[in-house]
Each structure stands twice: as C-alpha cells, then as structure tokens.
Write an enzyme that holds these catalytic residues in place. Structure first.
Site, PDB file in Angstrom:
ATOM      1  N   HIS A 363     -15.662  -7.242   1.480  1.00 58.24           N
ATOM      2  CA  HIS A 363     -14.373  -7.658   2.041  1.00 58.24           C
ATOM      3  C   HIS A 363     -14.432  -7.939   3.534  1.00 58.24           C
ATOM      4  CE1 HIS A 363     -11.513  -7.114  -1.302  1.00 58.24           C
ATOM      5  NE2 HIS A 363     -12.311  -6.139  -1.703  1.00 58.24           N
ATOM      6  N   LYS A 555       0.854  -8.146   9.054  1.00 59.34           N
ATOM      7  CA  LYS A 555      -0.459  -7.769   8.511  1.00 59.34           C
ATOM      8  C   LYS A 555      -0.956  -6.578   9.321  1.00 59.34           C
ATOM      9  CE  LYS A 555      -1.866 -11.930   9.330  1.00 59.34           C
ATOM     10  NZ  LYS A 555      -2.675 -12.573   8.309  1.00 59.34           N
ATOM     11  N   ARG A 556      -2.100  -6.033   8.924  1.00 58.03           N
ATOM     12  CA  ARG A 556      -2.730  -4.978   9.709  1.00 58.03           C
ATOM     13  C   ARG A 556      -2.945  -5.459  11.133  1.00 58.03           C
ATOM     14  NH1 ARG A 556      -7.981  -3.575   9.572  1.00 58.03           N
ATOM     15  NH2 ARG A 556      -8.384  -5.361   8.236  1.00 58.03           N
ATOM     16  N   LYS A 561      -7.303 -10.498  14.178  1.00 56.70           N
ATOM     17  CA  LYS A 561      -6.132 -11.146  13.567  1.00 56.70           C
ATOM     18  C   LYS A 561      -5.230 -11.793  14.629  1.00 56.70           C
ATOM     19  CE  LYS A 561      -6.223  -8.048   9.554  1.00 56.70           C
ATOM     20  NZ  LYS A 561      -6.428  -8.970   8.425  1.00 56.70           N
ATOM     21  N   THR A 663      -4.464 -12.309   2.000  1.00 53.79           N
ATOM     22  CA  THR A 663      -3.613 -12.555   0.825  1.00 53.79           C
ATOM     23  C   THR A 663      -2.159 -12.743   1.253  1.00 53.79           C
ATOM     24  OG1 THR A 663      -3.461 -10.159   0.470  1.00 53.79           O
ATOM     25  CG2 THR A 663      -5.059 -11.362  -0.864  1.00 53.79           C
ATOM     26  N   LYS A 667       1.084 -15.161  -0.205  1.00 50.04           N
ATOM     27  CA  LYS A 667       2.456 -14.710  -0.491  1.00 50.04           C
ATOM     28  C   LYS A 667       3.469 -15.569   0.262  1.00 50.04           C
ATOM     29  CE  LYS A 667       0.311 -10.269  -1.019  1.00 50.04           C
ATOM     30  NZ  LYS A 667      -0.199  -9.119  -0.260  1.00 50.04           N
TER      31      LYS A 667
END
Length: 831
Positions: A363, A555-556, A561, A663, A667
């Site tokens: 991952h 998100k995290r 990110k 992911t 969504k």
C-alpha cells in the site's frame, strides 16, 4: 426501490416493532417513551441482529456443506463506519425499518446518529478492508476479516484553540449490539522467553518456547451482510484477556506488580490502534499487537480447516491469507511455526504450504513506510518466530547467490538490498515478497513504480508474482446509503442494477446532455450542500453558503498529501482579494478534515495553521464572505458520507508518485465532484475513465518527481526569490500575520519548505514547485463552475464513469487472478 431477493428473509415489520419494545424493556427496564436515543438504538440493533443471525447461520451451514475455498483478509485496520444503516441497506430492509421507527414516533436518521463509528481503523487502508468485506459477501465468496478489537481506536480528535487534541474514542462505552463473543475459539498467544530444543523418540528436533508470558485471544464476530443474497460473512476481531485475571498467590506473597502483570499485558495490547512507535516501548507494543491477532487468526484458520479435513499439506487448496500491507507479515513465520511445531511437517513441506497460502498487498511507495523491526526486539519478543525468519533469510540468500554468482559482482549488493534480515533489522516487506505467491499494488501507476523503482530487485527476481489490483469502493455505502437523493435519481432513470453492478451506472451518461436532468442533478447537490452546511453550523459554529463552491480535502494528514499546499493557496487567494477588492471572485468554501498521527509534529502544526487561517479569514467582514475555511473535527466514515455527497471539488493533490491509490478520490467521483488533482495513484485511471475535460489536472508528473529526487536540480529558494506572491505567503508563516501571539509558531513549516542548510531535503514534496500550476488549476475550477451547464454535465459524467471503481470489480479480480475462490449461493428460503 431495489427488487427483493428470493433468498433474503422477508422482513416482518410487526415482529421488528415487538422486538424493539421487548429489548427496551428487558435491557433497560423502561417503556419506549422513557428510553433514551442510545437505548433505542441498542434495542433496534439487537432486533436487526436477530434477523441477520438466521442468514448468518444459513451461510455457515452452506459453507460447511459446500466446503468452498476461503480468504482470510488479515488487516490491522477495518474502518467499518456505522453498522446499522449498512446492514439494513444490504438486508434490503432500510425503508421497512424507517417505517417501523416512524410508527414508534422515531426518525431513523436520529437513531443512526446514536451509533458511534467502530474505532477499528484510521485511514484508507482500513476503509478499503471494510469495502472488500462488503463486496466479498455481496459477490458470494467465503471470507473472514481478521483484526483487533481496539477498545479506543486511534483516538477521537478534538480541536482546542486550533490544535488537535487526542482523546480516547470510547466507542464500546454502551456495547456493540452487532457483535458476538465467541469464547469457544479462544487461543493462547505467547511472548518472550526462550526456545529449548528436545529430541523426540524418532530423534527429530522438537522446539519448545519456555518461560514465556502469554495472553488469551478471545474472538468477537461481527456480521458482514451481503446485498440481497442472504450471505453473511464474518469480521473476527480479537480481544485480549489475561490467562488468569488475578494471581492471588503472587498478591499474598506481596508481589503486587506480578499479580496484575498479565492483566496489564492483555489490556495494553488491545487498548489503542497503532501506538506511537517513535520510541522503543511503542515499537514493542505495536509488534505485540501484530503478532497477537496474527497468531490467533492463523491458529484458528488451521484448527477450522482440520475440523473437516485430515491432511494439513492440502491447506492451501482451501485457505488463502491476504496480508493487507506489511503489518500482518508475521503470518508467514507463524504459519511455518504451526505447521512444523504442531503438525510435525518438515521444512520443505511447511514452506510449500506457506508459499501457496500467503499473498501480499503493498500500500505504499515510500520505502520508509515499509516496516522494519530491530533484531534485538523481534528476537526477544518472538524467539521461535525469529528462528524461522532467520532460516527463511538464510535460504533466500542462497537463492540470491545462485541467481547472481559472485563473479558478476552483484551478489553482495543484491543481498544488501534484498535480504530479510540485514543491518540489525527484520524487513517485513521482504519477508512478504519472498514467501508470498502474489504481490500486488493498488493502482496501475503504483504497481509500475513498485516494479521499476522501490521493489525493482524483487520484480527482477520474481516477475511472475507481481500484479496490479486497482482499489475500489462499495457503492452501497457511498452512494445508496450516503446520498439517498442521488441514489433515487439514478435508480429512477436506469433501474437499480447499479447497486450490484456499478458498470450499469454508465447508462446515466445521456442525462449529461439533458437540461432538465442537469437541473435535477444540481438541485440534489444543493440539498446535500445545505445538509453539510447545517452540520458545519452545529459543529463549528460557522455559517457557510451552499451557493459557494465547496472545495474539499478530507483524508489522513500527511505531508505528501499536501494539505499544506492547499492552505498556502487559500492564504494566497486571501491576499489577492485584500489587494484587489474589485476583482471578480466566485465565493469558495474550503473544507478540510483529517487526523494527524499523535507524534507527527508537522502534520499537527498544519492543522493549527488551517485553523489559524480560518480564524482570520472567517472573521474578516471586508471580504464579504468570499472565502470561508472550515476544519471538520474528528473526520470519520459517518461524517465523510455527508461530506462526499455535498462536495463540488475533490482535492487529490498528493505529490505525484507518492499516493499508492487513494479511495476518497473514487467516493467524490461517485457523488459527482470534479477531481482537482495530480496524475498520481488512481487519479490517472479516474481521468482515463471520465476524460481530461471533466477533471482539472496540474503539477509535476511522477517521472519528473522521481528524476528530481534522483538527480536533484530543484531549489525552492529560487522560487522564493523570484515569485513575490509566494514569498509574501511564506513570510506570513513567520511574521505573526496568522499567529500574532507567537510569530515563530509556524517556523518549522517555513523551514520544511526553504531550509536548505538543514540535513533535511527542503520542500521534499514539491509544494512550491507545484504552487503556480495549482493556482492556475484553481482558476480553471472557478471558470468551469461559472458555466453551470458545463459543470453539471461534467459532474454527471463523473458519476456515470465511476463504474470501474467499485470494490466488487477489485474483489472479482483478486478472486480470478490471485485467490481462486468458489462462489456460494444460498438455496431459496421457504420462511
């Protein structure tokens, strides 16, 4: 409304109402009008479980009869979200239960809100596991999810004075009506001690772990309901209990510490998800957690197999273990241990079984995230398992030497890069690759980077093992349950086949060219935006305008990110509006939601920065509400469902080559948001499906990032010196503009971008390099949104083109290409 399955039990509304009333009376000694919302939720939960139990038992009987091959999905996280709504959706009983509760004077939404999110996961890895379990049951494949029953999860996030504060997430405070304690499957888990070697009567060596500490692993089973097919699979989460609750003899002798030692060991193992591992005690506890649930799961998988089979050598014909990232990799050595020590297999026999049973999902692209354990810790905590790992490593090095003879000069370099035990560390990803029969990435780009960069040496040696399985999400939770208005609109236009075959949602493409359909679609989006605005007003006290563009990054929180890029751009926009109040500007609401790991300083400081910027901008009346900034506290599955449905813009802005898949991007797409992103992870495939005209892409490519990392050539100071707007934004980090009480508060963020004198790489995630490209992309978003017909068309096309990104497709690919499971259908029910 979805067609009723012939297999699922008919839902008896009268019986359900009686059950709820009975449960309220027997559980709480109250009548319905005296019961609290939480008590009614619990009573309804038990009534729903009664319905599920019949299907659960029927499923298990069919599995016993058909003996299908089963997958054990091993994961440290299962981010399940709330169970009630999802169970009712998949039972096709949501509307019926809503009507029952209405008869009782209750609103199903209010009752659902009484359920805490199960604190069994944190980020995308855990949510993916939850989607996979839903798809496995819906597709009719036998599966167990195996994990830990964390008492307090990772943490519940509170925002105090703009800072993240971690508090215990006591999700089990009132109990979980959907779980079943299964003490009959309790297993003993051993830590520490030493290994003695004896010889049996045949002269064979027998290995015994002695003088160890142990805890008991007690399973709690949670039903995983398939959609409309009667199948109910199992999430098995292990709780820890002491071997003896209290050692009275130790207490009587005055050894109070020893008296409670076992109890403390058991409590600590299941207390929290991912204890802080930046110190030794945290590392030790994390390794204990991993071995605890893996040993219990592997022991029970073997025992279950042997209850109906007599040859352990054929174990892999009926069982496969999927290791969800490196955390469960100790399963390789644990299975070897059980096969050799408990079932007396020789090494080669045990290795053949193990290497046909274990498969590994990677991952992460970033090598620093691949788990490594100090040998001293690993060998002390798991002495027998470490012996086995050492032997696997010894034999693997011999294989390397065969493939790369010494005269080529490659051998030592290959051993250094590929050995499982090397330089004082046990490398778990290497163990998973060497022992696994399959190694998969989770998006096409991610898999290619693994093959060509991070895991290239292993790919070169084992090319046949490597494959891609692009992630997916379950449309049943993230559209059918999360966005009922849009779900009904889709079903009215094309029927309900999309619920179990998301490719069929492609039929709504024609609506993109229908003015009336576009109007309906945008009216639904507006209602969802009003719903989110209400949530934000209740939780944040901030008024936001549903007519504004909802630009969302949830998100995290991690530097790759690039939430920091997002908020720096907000600061830039604010400066532009202040300097040019006459400029045209479409109102924007920037919405953030994220947890930062407790020990991750820069991530936590980024949260403080977002909230500090929000305080300044939201209270500046001179900008007339053109920008609002909101940080949603304690981001989780239940509020994510509200957020996705309301979003206009999906921020997927990770540094290219760093995000394995994502992911959340799927969504958002499913709910009609436009992707603003880099060509990273699954964004690449999203753009392929929907077309570049219906997304907004910016920034460096993954190849460009990799080349800068390899060969250098990027100096952020060049941008700082040449771009006045960027310089102004960065100076606001350290001149007190957003922190007048402490101008140095954000200095470490400033340094992370510019401090070339430090040993750290400046702007490691290319925030300044991509800033102008991002700002231009944001301008395109505004121009795009002003053309309301074109925007509505693109939003509908995003929904229509989301079919590839269902977890049903991902799971079918795992089944066809890795697991080779047998599909099971239940016989028609007569009652």
């Amino acid at each position: 409304m979805a067609k009723k399955s012939e297999i699922a039990l008919q839902f008896d509304k009268e019986l359900f109402i009686r059950s709820v009333k009975y449960n309220v009376k027997t559980l709480y000694r109250k009548s319905m009008d005296e019961a609290t919302g939480q008590e009614i939720f619990q009573a309804a939960g038990y009534a729903i479980k009664d319905v599920i139990i019949d299907n659960w038992m029927a499923t298990q009987k069919e599995y016993e009869k058909k003996d299908p091959k089963m997958v054990y999905y091993m994961s440290m996280e299962f981010l399940m979200g709330r169970a009630m709504g999802n169970n009712l959706i998949n039972l096709q009983a949501y509307k019926a239960v809503a009507e029952c509760l209405e008869e009782l004077g209750l609103d199903i939404n209010v009752i659902e809100d009484q359920e805490p999110d199960a604190a069994l996961g944190n980020g995308g890895l855990g949510r993916l596991a939850a989607c996979f379990l839903d798809s496995l049951a819906t597709l009719g494949y036998g599966a167990y999810g195996c994990g830990i029953r964390y008492r307090y999860g990772m943490f519940k996030q509170e925002i105090r004075d703009g800072y993240q504060v971690e508090v215990p997430d006591n999700w089990l405070e009132h109990g979980n009506p959907f779980e079943l304690r299964r003490p009959e499957y309790t297993k003993e888990i051993k830590f520490g001690g030493y290994v003695n070697v004896y010889q049996d009567e045949n002269g064979k060596n027998v290995f015994k772990q002695e003088n160890y500490q142990s805890v008991m692993a007690v399973p709690f089973d949670v039903p995983i309901v398939g959609y409309g097919n009667g199948i109910v699979n199992t999430l098995r989460i292990w709780d820890a209990e002491p071997v003896q609750c209290f050692q009275l003899d130790s207490f009587d002798k005055g050894d109070y510490q020893k008296a409670v030692e076992q109890e403390n060991l058991a409590r600590n193992i299941v207390e929290v998800l991912y204890p802080n591992d930046n110190h030794y005690a945290g590392k030790e506890l994390r390794l204990k957690q991993q071995y605890f649930f893996i040993s219990a799961s592997v022991q029970e998988a073997v025992a279950k197999y042997m209850r109906s089979h007599d040859d352990i050598r054929k174990f892999a014909d009926k069982v496969t273990f999927q290791l969800n990232d490196t955390h469960p990799t100790v399963a390789v050595a644990e299975l070897m241990r059980i096969l050799m020590d408990d079932y007396c297999l020789e090494w080669d026999e045990a290795w053949e079984v193990t290497t046909k049973t274990c498969a590994y999902t990677n991952h992460t692209i970033m090598s620093e995230a691949l788990e490594k354990w100090p040998i001293e810790l690993f060998s002390r905590l798991l002495p027998r398992v470490y012996q086995i790992v050492e032997e696997i490593n010894r034999r693997f090095i011999l294989d390397i030497e065969k493939k790369y003879p010494y005269e080529t000069g490659l051998t030592q370099e290959k051993i250094r890069k590929m050995a499982i035990v090397y330089d004082g560390q046990v490398k778990m990803a290497h163990l998973a690759i060497v022992a696994g029969y399959s190694v998969n990435g989770v998006a096409r780009l991610h898999t290619e980077i693994l093959k060509n960069q991070e895991l290239h040496d292993f790919y070169e040696m084992f090319p046949e093992k490597f494959n891609n399985k692009t992630n997916g999400i379950t449309q049943r939770r993230f559209l059918l349950h999360a966005n009922p208005l849009l779900a009904d609109w889709v079903t009215e236009r094309i029927g309900d086949g999309w619920i179990t075959d998301l490719k069929k949602i492609n039929k709504i493409k024609s609506a993109a060219n229908d003015p009336k359909a576009r109007e309906q679609f945008m009216a639904i989006k507006f209602q969802n935006k009003v719903r989110l605005a209400k949530y934000i007003k209740e939780h944040n006290g901030v008024d936001i305008d549903p007519n504004s563009i909802y630009d969302v990054q949830v998100k995290r929180l991690h530097e790759y990110k690039r939430q920091l890029l997002n908020i720096l751009h907000v600061m830039y926009l604010y400066n532009q509006i202040k300097e040019h109040p006459e400029m045209e500007f479409y109102p924007r609401t920037f919405i953030f939601g994220a947890k930062a790991a407790a020990g991750y300083r820069n991530a936590k400081l980024t949260i403080k920065l977002i909230n500090s910027v929000a305080d300044v901008i939201n209270n500046d009346e001179t900008i007339d509400g053109k920008i609002k900034v909101v940080f949603i506290e304690n981001y989780r599955v239940s509020n994510a469902e509200i957020i996705f449905a309301a979003s206009d813009v999906s921020e997927q802005i990770s540094t290219a080559s760093k995000e394995a898949s994502g992911t959340g991007n799927m969504k958002f797409m499913l709910n009609g948001a436009i992707t603003l992103g880099t060509m990273d992870g699954a964004n690449v495939e999203i753009v392929e499906e929907v077309g570049a005209d219906n997304a907004v892409i910016f920034g460096l490519s993954s190849d460009e990032v990799i080349n800068f990392e390899k060969f250098g050539g990027y100096n952020p100071m060049d941008i700082f010196n040449c771009d006045e707007d960027i310089r102004k934004v960065l100076m606001q980090l350290v001149n007190g503009f957003y922190s007048p009480d402490d101008p140095e508060r954000f200095r470490t963020l400033y340094n992370s971008l510019l401090n070339t004198e430090s040993t750290d790489v400046a702007d490691r995630y290319f925030i300044l390099k991509d800033f102008r490209s991002y700002a231009e992309a944001q301008k395109k978003i505004e121009e795009f949104y002003r053309d309301s017909d074109r925007w509505a068309q693109a939003a509908i096309l995003n929904v229509a083109c989301s079919g590839k990104f269902t977890s049903d497709r991902t799971i079918q690919e795992y089944v066809d290409e890795i697991w080779h499971l047998d599909k099971v259908k239940l016989p028609k029910r007569t009652s």
